[in-house]
Structures are given as structure tokens and as C-alpha cells.
Design a protein around this motif. Structure first.
Motif, PDB file in Angstrom:
ATOM      1  N   LEU A   8       0.841  -1.209   0.000  1.00  0.00           N
ATOM      2  CA  LEU A   8       0.000   0.000   0.000  1.00  0.00           C
ATOM      3  C   LEU A   8       0.876   1.258   0.000  1.00  0.00           C
ATOM      4  CD1 LEU A   8      -2.724   1.389   0.111  1.00  0.00           C
ATOM      5  CD2 LEU A   8      -2.836   0.909   2.566  1.00  0.00           C
ATOM      6  N   ARG A  15       1.800   7.622  -6.371  1.00  0.00           N
ATOM      7  CA  ARG A  15       0.862   8.717  -6.657  1.00  0.00           C
ATOM      8  C   ARG A  15       1.491  10.095  -6.494  1.00  0.00           C
ATOM      9  NH1 ARG A  15      -1.550   4.268  -7.953  1.00  0.00           N
ATOM     10  NH2 ARG A  15      -3.821   4.164  -7.747  1.00  0.00           N
ATOM     11  N   SER A  26      -6.597  10.531  -8.848  1.00  0.00           N
ATOM     12  CA  SER A  26      -6.155   9.813  -7.661  1.00  0.00           C
ATOM     13  C   SER A  26      -6.382  10.641  -6.400  1.00  0.00           C
ATOM     14  CB  SER A  26      -4.657   9.483  -7.808  1.00  0.00           C
ATOM     15  OG  SER A  26      -4.038   9.346  -6.550  1.00  0.00           O
ATOM     16  N   TYR A  27      -7.057  10.011  -5.414  1.00  0.00           N
ATOM     17  CA  TYR A  27      -7.272  10.686  -4.121  1.00  0.00           C
ATOM     18  C   TYR A  27      -5.939  10.994  -3.452  1.00  0.00           C
ATOM     19  CZ  TYR A  27      -8.539  11.405   0.762  1.00  0.00           C
ATOM     20  OH  TYR A  27      -8.661  11.926   2.020  1.00  0.00           O
ATOM     21  N   VAL A  28      -5.011  10.024  -3.501  1.00  0.00           N
ATOM     22  CA  VAL A  28      -3.720  10.207  -2.830  1.00  0.00           C
ATOM     23  C   VAL A  28      -2.934  11.337  -3.496  1.00  0.00           C
ATOM     24  CG1 VAL A  28      -1.500   9.116  -2.299  1.00  0.00           C
ATOM     25  CG2 VAL A  28      -3.623   7.805  -2.050  1.00  0.00           C
ATOM     26  N   LYS A  42      -6.576  15.920   7.757  1.00  0.00           N
ATOM     27  CA  LYS A  42      -7.298  14.639   7.582  1.00  0.00           C
ATOM     28  C   LYS A  42      -6.981  13.687   8.736  1.00  0.00           C
ATOM     29  CE  LYS A  42      -9.793  13.360   5.022  1.00  0.00           C
ATOM     30  NZ  LYS A  42     -11.262  13.591   4.994  1.00  0.00           N
ATOM     31  N   GLU A  46      -9.702  12.019  11.094  1.00  0.00           N
ATOM     32  CA  GLU A  46      -9.859  10.556  11.179  1.00  0.00           C
ATOM     33  C   GLU A  46      -9.591  10.063  12.605  1.00  0.00           C
ATOM     34  OE1 GLU A  46     -11.366   9.394   8.837  1.00  0.00           O
ATOM     35  OE2 GLU A  46     -10.808  10.487   7.046  1.00  0.00           O
ATOM     36  N   ASP A  68      -9.254   4.114   8.067  1.00  0.00           N
ATOM     37  CA  ASP A  68      -9.110   5.481   7.521  1.00  0.00           C
ATOM     38  C   ASP A  68      -7.921   6.198   8.167  1.00  0.00           C
ATOM     39  OD1 ASP A  68     -11.114   5.518   5.654  1.00  0.00           O
ATOM     40  OD2 ASP A  68     -12.532   6.687   6.861  1.00  0.00           O
ATOM     41  N   PHE A  71      -4.593   4.651   7.007  1.00  0.00           N
ATOM     42  CA  PHE A  71      -4.356   5.027   5.616  1.00  0.00           C
ATOM     43  C   PHE A  71      -3.816   6.462   5.525  1.00  0.00           C
ATOM     44  CE2 PHE A  71      -6.214   7.312   1.974  1.00  0.00           C
ATOM     45  CZ  PHE A  71      -5.409   6.766   0.982  1.00  0.00           C
ATOM     46  N   HIS A  72      -4.451   7.377   6.225  1.00  0.00           N
ATOM     47  CA  HIS A  72      -3.998   8.767   6.148  1.00  0.00           C
ATOM     48  C   HIS A  72      -2.636   8.949   6.817  1.00  0.00           C
ATOM     49  CE1 HIS A  72      -8.121   9.450   4.747  1.00  0.00           C
ATOM     50  NE2 HIS A  72      -7.579  10.470   4.118  1.00  0.00           N
TER      51      HIS A  72
HETATM   52  N1  LIG Z   1      -7.079   2.789   1.380  1.00  0.00           N
HETATM   53  C1  LIG Z   1      -7.446   3.774   0.763  1.00  0.00           C
HETATM   54  C2  LIG Z   1      -8.400   4.690   1.312  1.00  0.00           C
HETATM   55  N2  LIG Z   1      -9.028   4.707   2.498  1.00  0.00           N
HETATM   56  C3  LIG Z   1      -9.788   5.812   2.482  1.00  0.00           C
HETATM   57  N3  LIG Z   1      -9.659   6.485   1.323  1.00  0.00           N
HETATM   58  C4  LIG Z   1     -10.323   7.709   0.896  1.00  0.00           C
HETATM   59  O1  LIG Z   1     -10.095   8.700   1.875  1.00  0.00           O
HETATM   60  C5  LIG Z   1     -11.185   9.587   1.886  1.00  0.00           C
HETATM   61  C6  LIG Z   1     -11.603   9.689   3.336  1.00  0.00           C
HETATM   62  O2  LIG Z   1     -12.176  10.849   3.526  1.00  0.00           O
HETATM   63  P1  LIG Z   1     -13.599  10.969   4.248  1.00  0.00           P
HETATM   64  O3  LIG Z   1     -14.066   9.673   4.811  1.00  0.00           O
HETATM   65  O4  LIG Z   1     -13.441  12.099   5.199  1.00  0.00           O
HETATM   66  O5  LIG Z   1     -14.512  11.288   3.001  1.00  0.00           O
HETATM   67  P2  LIG Z   1     -14.593  12.633   2.181  1.00  0.00           P
HETATM   68  O6  LIG Z   1     -15.483  13.563   2.912  1.00  0.00           O
HETATM   69  O7  LIG Z   1     -15.009  12.202   0.807  1.00  0.00           O
HETATM   70  O8  LIG Z   1     -13.084  13.211   2.164  1.00  0.00           O
HETATM   71  P3  LIG Z   1     -12.615  14.716   1.942  1.00  0.00           P
HETATM   72  O9  LIG Z   1     -13.294  15.251   0.716  1.00  0.00           O
HETATM   73  O10 LIG Z   1     -12.922  15.467   3.212  1.00  0.00           O
HETATM   74  O11 LIG Z   1     -11.113  14.590   1.779  1.00  0.00           O
HETATM   75  C7  LIG Z   1     -12.290   9.014   0.995  1.00  0.00           C
HETATM   76  O12 LIG Z   1     -12.284   9.657  -0.266  1.00  0.00           O
HETATM   77  C8  LIG Z   1     -11.853   7.559   0.852  1.00  0.00           C
HETATM   78  O13 LIG Z   1     -12.244   6.962  -0.379  1.00  0.00           O
HETATM   79  C9  LIG Z   1      -8.783   5.815   0.563  1.00  0.00           C
HETATM   80  N4  LIG Z   1      -8.283   6.077  -0.682  1.00  0.00           N
HETATM   81  C10 LIG Z   1      -7.386   5.210  -1.197  1.00  0.00           C
HETATM   82  N5  LIG Z   1      -6.957   4.076  -0.520  1.00  0.00           N
HETATM   83  C11 LIG Z   1      -5.890   3.205  -1.092  1.00  0.00           C
HETATM   84  O14 LIG Z   1      -5.020   4.010  -1.860  1.00  0.00           O
HETATM   85  C12 LIG Z   1      -4.927   3.478  -3.171  1.00  0.00           C
HETATM   86  C13 LIG Z   1      -4.686   4.610  -4.147  1.00  0.00           C
HETATM   87  O15 LIG Z   1      -5.838   5.436  -4.190  1.00  0.00           O
HETATM   88  P4  LIG Z   1      -5.945   6.548  -5.342  1.00  0.00           P
HETATM   89  O16 LIG Z   1      -4.813   7.477  -5.125  1.00  0.00           O
HETATM   90  O17 LIG Z   1      -7.282   7.244  -5.160  1.00  0.00           O
HETATM   91  O18 LIG Z   1      -5.863   5.828  -6.645  1.00  0.00           O
HETATM   92  C14 LIG Z   1      -6.236   2.725  -3.389  1.00  0.00           C
HETATM   93  O19 LIG Z   1      -6.100   1.718  -4.375  1.00  0.00           O
HETATM   94  C15 LIG Z   1      -6.467   2.133  -2.016  1.00  0.00           C
HETATM   95  O20 LIG Z   1      -5.681   0.957  -1.863  1.00  0.00           O
END
Ligand SMILES: N=c1c2ncn([C@@H]3O[C@H](COP(=O)(O)OP(=O)(O)OP(=O)(O)O)[C@@H](O)[C@H]3O)c2ncn1[C@@H]1O[C@H](COP(=O)(O)O)[C@@H](O)[C@H]1O
Length: 109
Positions: A8, A15, A26-28, A42, A46, A68, A71-72
Motif C-alpha cells: 500500500l 501517486r 487519484s485521491y492520494v 485529515k 480521522e 481510515d 491510511f492517512h
Molecule cells: N485505502 C485507501 C483509502 N481509504 C480511504 N480512502 C479515501 O479517503 C477519503 C476519506 O475521507 P472521508 O471519509 O473524510 O470522506 P470525504 O469527505 O469524501 O473526504 P474529503 O473530501 O474530506 O477529503 C475518501 O475519499 C476515501 O475513499 C482511501 N483512498 C485510497 N486508498 C488506497 O489508496 C490506493 C490509491 O488510491 P488513489 O490514489 O485514489 O488511486 C487505493 O487503491 C487504495 O488501496
């Protein structure tokens, strides 16, 4: 568990904007590009949600919010160029050392 955290962390590292991570896809990448204040905010959110879930005592909510939070924390470690293996190594270094003994040794110094 270590293998999964390493994998992970590798995904999170991939990213980084300079490695081609796109904030649109990508969220990350989006969080890393916002910088430390956004990442640390964050973590604060969390952590609070984890505390509230634990107070509620619902096992599924505790696991979900702790995921959560972890992860953060991994995103934060990546931002500062650190790896989860370093955190695990620190925990391993402490293995068998009672927290009470460690605290009293600090108070003697
Ligand atoms: N494990 C996680 C993971 N856990 C939580 N999150 C995201 O973290 C965010 C948590 O924020 P909240 O619960 O507060 O939700 P939110 O209100 O939408 O968030 P904000 O707008 O306030 O930031 C959400 O958007 C979740 O989807 C994650 N996003 C990604 N991953 C991992 O990271 C990898 C890469 O992710 P990307 O970069 O998006 O491709 C993924 O394949 C996963 O393995």
C-alpha cells in the motif's frame, strides 16, 4: 501484514505528482499535492472519528475508522519520505520493554 502495508505504501508513493500521480484521477495524488496542512487535517479528523467510533463501541465502525486513520498516516509518512517499515521497526525495537519501565527510566534521566 507488513507485506500489505509495504504494498500500500508503494501504491501511495507511486501517486506522487513527480511520479505521474494525477490529482484528477487519484485521491492520494490530490491529497499529496495539497501539502502537509491538508494531510495533517485529515489525520486529525480521522483520529477524532476513530475515537467517536470507539466510544460508540460498534466493532465494524471501529475497524472502518481505524483503517481510515492508518491510511492517512501512510499518506503523511510518504509526504515526509518515511516508510511504514520504519514504524514497524520502532515497534519491534520496543517489543518486550514495558511501557511502565520505559517511563520510569526516562524520569531517572
Ligand atoms: N485505502 C485507501 C483509502 N481509504 C480511504 N480512502 C479515501 O479517503 C477519503 C476519506 O475521507 P472521508 O471519509 O473524510 O470522506 P470525504 O469527505 O469524501 O473526504 P474529503 O473530501 O474530506 O477529503 C475518501 O475519499 C476515501 O475513499 C482511501 N483512498 C485510497 N486508498 C488506497 O489508496 C490506493 C490509491 O488510491 P488513489 O490514489 O485514489 O488511486 C487505493 O487503491 C487504495 O488501496
Amino acid at each position: 501484514m507488513n507485506d500489505f502495508l509495504s504494498r500500500l505504501a508503494d501504491t501511495i508513493a507511486s501517486r506522487r505528482p513527480e511520479r505521474g500521480g494525477s490529482p484528477d484521477a487519484s485521491y492520494v495524488a490530490r491529497l499529496l499535492s495539497k501539502g502537509p496542512d491538508a494531510i495533517l487535517k485529515k489525520i486529525g479528523e480521522e483520529a477524532t472519528e476513530t475515537v467517536m467510533a470507539a466510544k460508540d463501541g460498534v466493532p465494524e465502525k471501529i475497524v472502518y475508522e481505524t483503517a481510515d486513520l492508518w491510511f492517512h498516516c501512510l499518506v503523511m509518512l510518504e509526504y515526509y519520505g518515511l516508510r511504514p517499515e520504519q514504524v514497524v521497526a520502532e515497534l519491534a525495537r520496543r517489543e518486550g520493554l514495558s511501557g511502565l519501565d520505559e517511563k520510569s527510566s526516562r524520569q531517572l534521566k
